[in-house]
Design an enzyme around this catalytic site. Structure first.
Site, PDB file in Angstrom:
ATOM      1  N   GLU A  34     -44.852 -12.482 -26.918  1.00  0.00           N
ATOM      2  CA  GLU A  34     -45.399 -11.250 -26.329  1.00  0.00           C
ATOM      3  C   GLU A  34     -45.633 -10.224 -27.428  1.00  0.00           C
ATOM      4  O   GLU A  34     -44.760 -10.011 -28.270  1.00  0.00           O
ATOM      5  CB  GLU A  34     -44.424 -10.600 -25.324  1.00  0.00           C
ATOM      6  CG  GLU A  34     -44.276 -11.314 -24.013  1.00  0.00           C
ATOM      7  CD  GLU A  34     -43.296 -10.616 -23.061  1.00  0.00           C
ATOM      8  OE1 GLU A  34     -43.126  -9.381 -23.140  1.00  0.00           O
ATOM      9  OE2 GLU A  34     -42.706 -11.338 -22.238  1.00  0.00           O
ATOM     10  N   GLU A  90     -35.960 -12.857 -22.919  1.00  0.00           N
ATOM     11  CA  GLU A  90     -35.299 -11.606 -23.308  1.00  0.00           C
ATOM     12  C   GLU A  90     -33.901 -11.393 -22.724  1.00  0.00           C
ATOM     13  O   GLU A  90     -33.679 -10.476 -21.922  1.00  0.00           O
ATOM     14  CB  GLU A  90     -36.187 -10.407 -22.943  1.00  0.00           C
ATOM     15  CG  GLU A  90     -37.548 -10.443 -23.596  1.00  0.00           C
ATOM     16  CD  GLU A  90     -38.325  -9.134 -23.442  1.00  0.00           C
ATOM     17  OE1 GLU A  90     -37.965  -8.322 -22.575  1.00  0.00           O
ATOM     18  OE2 GLU A  90     -39.288  -8.928 -24.200  1.00  0.00           O
TER      19      GLU A  90
HETATM   20  C1  FCB Z   1     -41.135  -7.191 -22.004  1.00  0.00           C
HETATM   21  C2  FCB Z   1     -41.121  -8.076 -20.782  1.00  0.00           C
HETATM   22  C3  FCB Z   1     -42.426  -8.128 -20.049  1.00  0.00           C
HETATM   23  C4  FCB Z   1     -43.112  -6.774 -20.031  1.00  0.00           C
HETATM   24  C5  FCB Z   1     -43.197  -6.205 -21.407  1.00  0.00           C
HETATM   25  C6  FCB Z   1     -43.918  -4.881 -21.496  1.00  0.00           C
HETATM   26  O1  FCB Z   1     -39.853  -6.704 -22.228  1.00  0.00           O
HETATM   27  O2  FCB Z   1     -40.765  -9.383 -21.131  1.00  0.00           O
HETATM   28  O3  FCB Z   1     -42.190  -8.630 -18.768  1.00  0.00           O
HETATM   29  O4  FCB Z   1     -42.451  -5.935 -19.153  1.00  0.00           O
HETATM   30  O5  FCB Z   1     -41.917  -6.051 -21.935  1.00  0.00           O
END
Ligand code: FCB
Length: 450
Positions: A355, A166
């Site tokens: 994620e 990210e």
């Molecule tokens: C993302 C991050 C992870 C976690 C989630 C909720 O931005 O990569 O570490 O904090 O959000």
């Protein structure tokens, strides 16, 4: 009931990050990271909470691996703490740090669980921050050296390598809004940081090719957010297009098209200094990768702000939508929109959802159970949309729930629970939530039943 099967060899996983789970912040030779420094600075995090102990995963990783096996994950995505490997950023490596990750990967291999390793999930060695951190171009080179060290000495099978997690969040939350480490509030710096992160990514990919790790792949993880205009007025549409440029295209374009998006270069340059770049940077950043990782949680709905130089519209929260504990709108369709868009507009490369997940106020019952139906509904709805993209031929290869376990949610401390596993932060005992049992079924039938 209908069944929605995923493709053969689809990878089902869950993800974590070093600072959020490990603890042992100053043990076995680990150096200070920018998150150690930031979280120890008064007023930066919820209740002043830090990741000093976190889930104590550094000591309890064997139990965590048993739980990973119990859920039946095919792959586990975790990150390596750079200051555990190089306490001084570079120079002399810390053998005990490397040993920890070697033990982890060894155990994963033994259990037939693929390792997905993120090289940078936000815990920069503080000594490098003292030299300017990601605002300093040299950090990109240090990052590639650290990566090259792992390609050589983490000499066990790793399925996927993810360079940086990210870059948008690192650049913007860490250097423009200052709500993440290192707590800087300067948009000019954020722009330079975004460039240096991409450069570090490209250099780490080059080093990976030179290391010749046979049968292993490398990519980057972007947080991508579908942006939509509140109305179909020209002003709202323009606001949405700029917000998309700022949040998504600013990273996708250099990675896949070899240049920053022209409209954003023009808009940013009205108010800020553009990042300093060198001649070969664009080619290094666009160095071919093997897959793109996408993190997605929500969407952004925007209306025009009235400021003609604004690079972002004003976000609007639709009143009748469902929101998670983070205040993020539940918008399952967004994951379908992203997967199809990236494939159509940018790249036919393999994609991974690295994620996806949700924070809810889970409660541990006396009998050790945790009933989290809202998380199950969330994951089910997002997976259903993911399945639709797969049905249309999008080359999605895997999906990782955020997170394997409740953990340190950065500036929110321990107040947000994202895990499939509940952690009692009083004694750090682990409990499988109902969503973990549900996910286990999804994995074993390789699909959903709705
Ligand atoms: C993302 C991050 C992870 C976690 C989630 C909720 O931005 O990569 O570490 O904090 O959000």
């Amino acid at each position: 009931m209908s069944s929605y099967y995923f493709s053969d060899h689809f990878t089902w996983g869950a993800a974590t990050a070093s600072y959020q789970i490990e603890g042992a912040h100053d043990l076995d030779g680990k150096g200070e990271s920018i998150w150690d420094r930031f979280s120890h600075t008064p007023g930066t995090t919820w209740n002043g909470e830090t990741g000093d102990v976190a889930c104590d995963h550094y000591h309890q990783y064997e139990e965590d691996l048993k739980l990973i096996s119990a859920i039946g994950l095919n792959s586990y995505r975790f990150s390596i703490s750079w200051p555990r490997i190089f306490p001084a950023g570079g120079g002399k490596p810390n053998k005990k740090g490397l040993d920890f990750y070697r033990r982890l990967v060894e155990e994963l291999n033994r259990s037939n669980i693929k390792a997905a390793v993120t090289l940078y999930h936000w815990d920069l060695p503080q000594v490098l921050q003292d030299k300017g951190g990601w605002n300093n171009r040299d950090t990109a080179r240090y990052f590639a050296d650290y990566a090259a060290y792992l390609y050589e000495y983490l000499d066990l099978p790793v399925d996927m390598w993810i360079t940086i997690n990210e870059p948008w969040v690192i650049a913007v939350l860490g250097h423009a809004f200052g709500v993440h480490a290192p707590g800087i509030t300067d948009f000019n710096v954020a722009l330079q940081v975004s460039h240096n992160l991409l450069l570090g990514h490209g250099l780490a990919v080059k080093a990976f090719r030179e290391a010749k790790r046979v049968g292993e792949t490398i990519g980057i993880t972007l947080n991508l957010t579908p942006v939509q205009p509140l109305t179909d007025s020209a002003a709202d549409i323009e606001a949405a297009s700029r917000s998309d440029g700022f949040m998504n295209r600013w990273f996708l374009d250099p990675l896949f098209r070899g240049s920053y998006p022209k409209d954003m270069v023009e808009i940013f340059s009205r108010t800020f200094s553009l990042p300093l770049t060198e001649k070969d940077d664009a080619a290094i950043i666009a160095e071919p990768i093997d897959f793109l990782g996408i993190n997605n949680y929500t969407r952004v709905l925007v209306e025009a702000s009235g400021d003609e130089n604004a690079f972002m519209g004003n976000p609007v929260n639709p009143p009748d939508a469902e929101y998670t504990e983070m205040g993020w709108e539940v918008y399952p369709r967004g994951i379908y929109e992203l997967l199809t868009r990236v494939n159509r507009d940018y790249s036919t490369l393999p994609l991974y959802i690295t994620e996806n997940g949700a924070a809810f106020p889970d409660e541990l019952q006396k009998d050790g159970t945790v009933d989290d139906p809202r998380r199950i509904n969330y994951l089910q709805a997002y997976l259903h949309e993911t399945w639709k993209a797969l049905e249309e031929g999008i080359p999605l290869k895997g999906y990782y729930v955020w997170s394997l376990m409740d953990n340190y949610e950065w500036a929110f401390g321990y107040s947000k629970r994202f895990g499939l596993i509940y952690i009692d932060f009083e004694n750090r005992k682990r409990y499988l939530k109902n969503s973990a049992y549900w996910y286990k079924k999804v994995i074993s039938r390789n699909g959903l039943e709705l």
